[in-house]
Design an enzyme around this catalytic site. Structure first.
Site, short mmCIF file in Angstrom:
data_model
loop_
_atom_site.label_atom_id
_atom_site.label_comp_id
_atom_site.label_asym_id
_atom_site.label_seq_id
_atom_site.Cartn_x
_atom_site.Cartn_y
_atom_site.Cartn_z
N ARG A 195 0.47 -3.45 10.18
CA ARG A 195 1.64 -3.33 11.04
C ARG A 195 2.86 -2.70 10.39
O ARG A 195 3.81 -2.33 11.07
CB ARG A 195 2.04 -4.71 11.58
CG ARG A 195 2.47 -5.67 10.50
CD ARG A 195 3.07 -6.95 11.08
NE ARG A 195 4.20 -7.36 10.27
CZ ARG A 195 5.45 -7.00 10.48
NH1 ARG A 195 5.77 -6.30 11.54
NH2 ARG A 195 6.41 -7.35 9.66
N GLY A 234 0.80 -1.22 0.00
CA GLY A 234 0.00 0.00 0.00
C GLY A 234 0.83 1.27 0.00
O GLY A 234 0.40 2.28 0.54
N GLY A 250 -1.66 1.93 12.83
CA GLY A 250 -2.04 1.21 11.61
C GLY A 250 -3.34 1.77 11.05
O GLY A 250 -4.25 2.11 11.80
N GLU A 305 -6.68 -1.48 7.89
CA GLU A 305 -7.78 -2.43 8.07
C GLU A 305 -9.04 -1.82 8.63
O GLU A 305 -10.15 -2.19 8.25
CB GLU A 305 -7.31 -3.58 8.97
CG GLU A 305 -6.30 -4.47 8.29
CD GLU A 305 -5.60 -5.40 9.27
OE1 GLU A 305 -4.88 -4.88 10.15
OE2 GLU A 305 -5.76 -6.61 9.16
#
Lengths: 289, 756
Positions: free
Chosen positions: B527, B486, B713, B716
């Site tokens: 992470r 990403g 993070g 997600e």
């Protein structure tokens, strides 16, 4: 995917000879169904006859209000003919709902018809339009109504050696228009759960004098529903007429339950879409859209 | 939009430079899994089961072996025997037996698409022709797909002898429930009984696939001396190497594994499918072998996310203060145990103050491909249940949906899901930002509804290794073992440049193979920017220490008299006070010192913090067709500190879109034989661009004090709220509960009809 032979004939006669010589040959125009089927192992033709190089196969010809469309004309190519778009907006919009732009740069109405999927988008629009096709084959040429080409999913009425060379659209009376709508879960890149094509003519008072209603994905082939068209004729498309038309549409549906929709949903949507399509066609016929 | 203004605090962090891997990726030069070619490589193909559940009586490969061009045929008989040892398998763990059986069926096939044999041949066509010559004699067994079927009395058992773990007393009979995980506190039944209001609901979602564009692919080469090489596209080539080496009983260091560019993973590329098969084919053939999945294989034989069946009750007092939450859910885990029940339970308990709670997840196997991690694994399904039920509470009490959440939101110091107190979390800040956003108060039209949902996602830290090396000209080479999924090359370069005080463009980032740097665990738990980032920053700090030391020597002072600032060493004291030496001036003199300037750092940080998000969704429902349009969508998220805001916003938008697809149309559809009816992107309906409005992003920055730049993070959390945000919006548009996903037009239409 292995193909033994690829042919690119220059004339209809050559194509007919090649098709007649190999019963397991398949016609290629855009290839957006055939190649996919071959890659998936669902079609394994021994030879391919590419008809794109035959004269006028990728042309739109207007003549005295009639239109002749080459069977290998890509769907996006139809958009470039202003006269066709004006005369048959429903046919052009149906052909331009198939797949994505990239797919439509290859895909053709001839292929959409001869692939004989009950969910083909351009077919109900062509049937509603009263379109015919020119079939050429070993025994010569014949003109056939569009609705007589598909006979069941994946099967056509074409005889050995025959192929569709032209799609023909008739002269439009004044105040005539057509429209096509489909039901899909997404907004594009999808297959019709139900498709509805309507073509109609109004008189100067706005009364419907002629109407054809055709449906996709509710039976083994696209179907024309004469009772639905008849329900509109003589009316001004008031609610009662539209309800009667929708009832006739639902009565004609013989859908299946599958991954794309239940029979109950398809039947209900056929009525909803036919109404909406008829209203768009009428607005176009009145010059409002 | 809504990017934070540069705060002046950082020089490079928070800017939006062009990503270093961008040109190769947009011009098609980047080498992805299926692109890789090596000398002498031949093609493999895999024979897959046509049955959802069957015993393999025999496999006859003799005709396939005799076909000219065939170089190797492999079945489970070629695999070494496996123990029941549990090893890390991406974001979860699994037994070696099940990892091996995921790659090749052993004795039984457990799903349609399960690998039963493989061929390597000089061409793909020959390999595929050879598959047709393999004769497998199956004893077809009854199969189960849905959780209820799998748990029914007399259901066929997938894994003979499997006793449910986590129940006391342990059951005395085998079943398809592999495990139960429970977190409970307080007397939940008494608290519910004493609550002013309670709301209950029964919920269901279908298995869904991550839908990465690049299929699984690998090239393997196994030499006669026992050493091998693997070229793979994955979320962690070290872990995939370890899994492959474990299954093949070879030392990890004998299997050098090279990362290729990855075309999407979302959790689904954290485990092995093809790798040991390609290795065994290669050893037999004496040639490198490529295996690639088709899209159909990806759907049938890689790991989707589990479907869920759930029952929930939430209680509240008149003023909306939550009193108790009781949740029981059953994960449709697919063919192998180990689905994401733990994170599901945590999700239910992470975001709100709950005086009494009981959350229990069941891991239930059935006859489709074993499920795998999918972006915040296990959380979106459970958040759908909890956040939908909360919306029912808000409606019942007539309280604004955001106010209800604000009233009960977890704050720093409140107990987290395992009762460890929350650190510097930013849920309240997200809820306040959502409430202040113009979207929340914008008017709605007819047939429109607005839904909101929050999210907790725990995040992770974990092991990473990074190296920072200076060239003689002072340019910087950063090396990590974390694949760039990403935009991590860009974020690592930003953090290294920030730390060293050098321009972003002078830092280049390499993702090294397993033979070139120490271990980094898979990319998971959002992470990498956090943990691998810490390794990069720490290594850069070690480089600075060396630079300062050498500069001090050149200045003739003690290191304490040299300050590193703006990419140069500044002499603070002595004769040369006020002079400076640039990074290139020092690096260029490496020959005068003990050699080049290089530092490596391995870390295992556990001071990560969870992410929180709030999504607002407006839908319009066509009452005649049931079609749902998403007309406006806003994501709000605590991102800690956005290192590269473009990629943080990209994560927020991408997660929202995947969640919208999950809510609206995505689902595995099975026929009566257990065959997935829609193993392609035509009928497995992910959203297309025209289905979506612009996804608005609001980054809230509550930094993590344990990270030098405040990273939390971000990847997600954004997929956690959309299922409930969409369902709540449709529920408000129609006035009807929407407790089963996907909300496909026919399902929404049927609900509207049923209510008439």
């Amino acid at each position: 995917m292995t193909v033994q032979t690829y042919h690119a004939p220059r004339t209809r006669e050559e194509a007919v000879a090649l098709l007649a010589a190999d019963p397991a040959a398949r016609v290629l125009s855009g290839g957006t169904d055939l190649i996919v089927q071959m890659r998936a192992g669902r079609a394994a033709p021994s030879s391919i006859v590419d008809i794109k190089n035959i004269s006028a196969m990728q042309a739109v010809l207007g003549n005295d209000g009639r239109y002749t469309i080459g069977a290998a004309m890509p769907c996006t190519g139809l958009l470039r003919d202003e006269g066709l778009c004006k005369a048959w907006p429903g046919v052009v919009e149906a052909a331009n709902l198939i797949g994505s732009v990239q797919v439509r740069n290859r895909a053709t109405m001839g292929g959409n018809l001869c692939n004989a999927s009950p969910a083909a988008d351009s077919v109900p629009a062509l049937i509603a339009a009263g379109a015919t096709v020119l079939v050429v084959g070993p025994a010569g040429m014949r003109e056939v109504p569009v609705e007589d080409i598909p006979v069941s999913p994946g099967k056509t009425s074409l005889a050995a050696g025959e192929f569709v060379a032209e799609i023909r659209l008739p002269v439009r009376p004044p105040r005539s228009a057509d429209a096509y709508l489909r039901s899909i879960p997404r907004t594009e890149m999808d297959i019709a759960v139900v498709g509805a094509g309507v073509s109609l003519t109004l008189d100067e008072a706005g009364t419907c004098t002629a109407a054809r209603v055709a449906l996709g994905a509710v039976a083994p082939t696209a179907i024309v529903v004469p009772e639905a068209g008849a329900a509109l004729v003589g009316t001004k498309l008031d609610d009662a007429a539209l309800d009667a038309m929708a009832a006739a549409v639902r009565a004609a549906c013989r859908p299946i339950d599958d991954k794309r929709g239940t029979a109950e949903y398809r039947t209900a949507m056929a009525g909803v879409l036919a109404k909406r399509t008829a209203l768009i066609a009428a607005a176009r016929a009145r010059g409002e859209a | 939009m809504n990017a934070p203004e540069p705060k002046g605090k950082f020089r490079v962090v928070g800017t939006r430079p062009v990503r270093p891997d961008g040109i190769d990726k947009v011009t098609g030069k980047a080498i992805y899994g299926p692109d890789f070619v090596t000398a002498g490589m031949i093609q493999g193909a895999i024979l897959r089961s046509p049955h959802a559940h069957a015993r393999i009586r025999s496999i006859d490969t003799s005709k396939a072996e005799a076909l000219p061009g065939v170089k190797a045929v492999v079945t489970s008989a070629d695999f070494p025997g496996q123990s029941a040892k549990i090893i890390a398998a991406g974001e979860t763990s699994s037994s070696l037996q099940n990892i091996a059986a995921t790659c090749m069926a052993n004795g039984k096939v457990l799903y349609i698409g399960h690998a039963v044999a493989a061929v390597a041949a000089t061409t793909k066509a020959i390999a595929e022709a050879a598959l047709k010559l393999i004769v497998v004699d199956y004893e077809v067994l009854p199969h189960v797909i849905e959780v209820e079927e799998a748990l029914a009395e007399g259901a066929p058992i997938l894994h003979e002898g499997m006793i449910t773990k986590g129940l006391d007393p342990a059951p005395d009979r085998p079943s398809n429930a592999s495990m139960v995980f429970t977190l409970a506190g307080g007397d939940v039944d008494a608290a519910l009984a004493a609550s002013a209001v309670t709301v209950s609901g029964h919920y269901r979602t279908a298995p869904v696939h991550q839908g990465y564009i690049e299929p699984h692919a690998c090239v393997a080469s196994w030499n006669a001396d026992g050493q091998g090489q693997l070229w793979i596209s994955s979320q962690g080539h070290f872990d995939l190497r370890n899994q492959t080496a474990s299954v093949l009983h070879m030392p990890s260091s004998d299997l050098r594994t090279y990362p290729l560019e990855i075309g999407g993973g979302f959790g689904g590329k954290t485990g092995i499918y093809l790798e040991p098969v390609a290795m065994l084919l290669s050893r037999k053939a004496g040639r490198p072998v490529r295996l690639t999945m088709s899209r159909e294989d990806v759907f049938n034989a890689s790991g989707p996310a589990p479907g869920i069946v759930a029952d929930i009750t939430i209680g509240a007092s008149e003023d909306g203060t939550l009193t108790a939450l009781k949740l029981e859910f059953w994960n449709q885990a697919g063919a192998f145990p180990g689905s994401t029940i733990h994170s599901g339970v945590m999700t239910a308990l992470g975001a709100y103050r709950l005086p009494a709670y009981f959350a229990r997840g069941w891991d239930v196997v059935s006859n489709f491909a074993g499920t795998k991690a999918y972006r915040a694994p296990g959380a979106p399904q459970v958040a759908f249940v909890v956040e939908s039920c909360l919306d029912d509470i808000a409606r019942k009490l007539g309280i604004d949906a955001l106010d209800l959440r604000l009233k009960n939101a977890a704050r720093p110091g409140d107990p987290g899901p395992t009762r460890v107190p929350h650190g510097a979390i930013g849920y309240v800040e997200c809820l306040e930002a959502a409430k202040a956003h113009p979207h929340w108060s914008a008017p709605l039209g007819p047939n429109q509804g607005r839904g909101v949902a929050g999210a907790f996602w725990g995040n992770y830290g974990g092991q990473s290794t990074a190296a920072v090396a200076l060239a003689a000209d002072g340019s910087v080479q950063v090396t990590t073992g974390s694949p760039d999924i990403g935009g991590s090359r860009a974020s690592m370069a930003i953090m290294a440049a920030e730390t060293l005080g050098v321009p972003y463009e002078s830092v280049r980032v390499t993702i090294a193979d397993t033979g070139s740097i120490g271990y980094s665990m898979v990319t998971g738990g959002s992470r990498v920017t956090f943990a691998t980032g810490k390794a990069v920053i720490g290594a850069a700090q070690k480089v600075i220490a060396t630079l300062v030391e050498r500069a001090a020597s050149l200045f003739g002072v003690e290191p304490g008299q040299v300050e590193w600032r703006d990419g140069a060493a500044h002499c603070l004291d002595g004769e040369r006070a006020g002079e400076s030496l640039s990074i290139s001036a020092i690096a260029g003199k490496a020959g005068q010192f003990s050699g080049p300037i290089v530092a490596e750092l391995a870390v295992n940080p556990l001071d990560y913090l969870p992410a929180f998000a709030v999504h607002i969704c407006d839908t319009e429902v066509d009452p005649e067709t049931g079609n749902v349009s998403i007309i406006r969508y806003t994501t709000v998220q605590d991102v800690g500190t956005a290192i590269h805001p473009d990629y943080v916003e990209g994560q927020m938008q991408g997660g929202a879109v995947q969640g919208i697809g999950w809510a609206l149309n995505e689902a595995y559809v099975f026929d009566g034989n257990g065959r997935m009816e829609n193993p392609g992107f035509l009928d497995y309906r992910m959203p297309v661009a025209s289905d979506l409005p612009m996804i608005d992003t609001v980054m809230v920055e509550v930094p993590n004090p344990a990270h030098p730049y405040g990273v939390k993070g971000v990847g997600e959390a954004p997929i956690v709220p959309p299922l409930a945000a969409v369902a709540n919006a449709v529920a408000r548009a129609t006035g009807l509960p929407m407790r089963q996903l996907p909300l496909s037009p026919d399902r929404v239409w049927a609900a509207i009809q049923a209510a008439k």
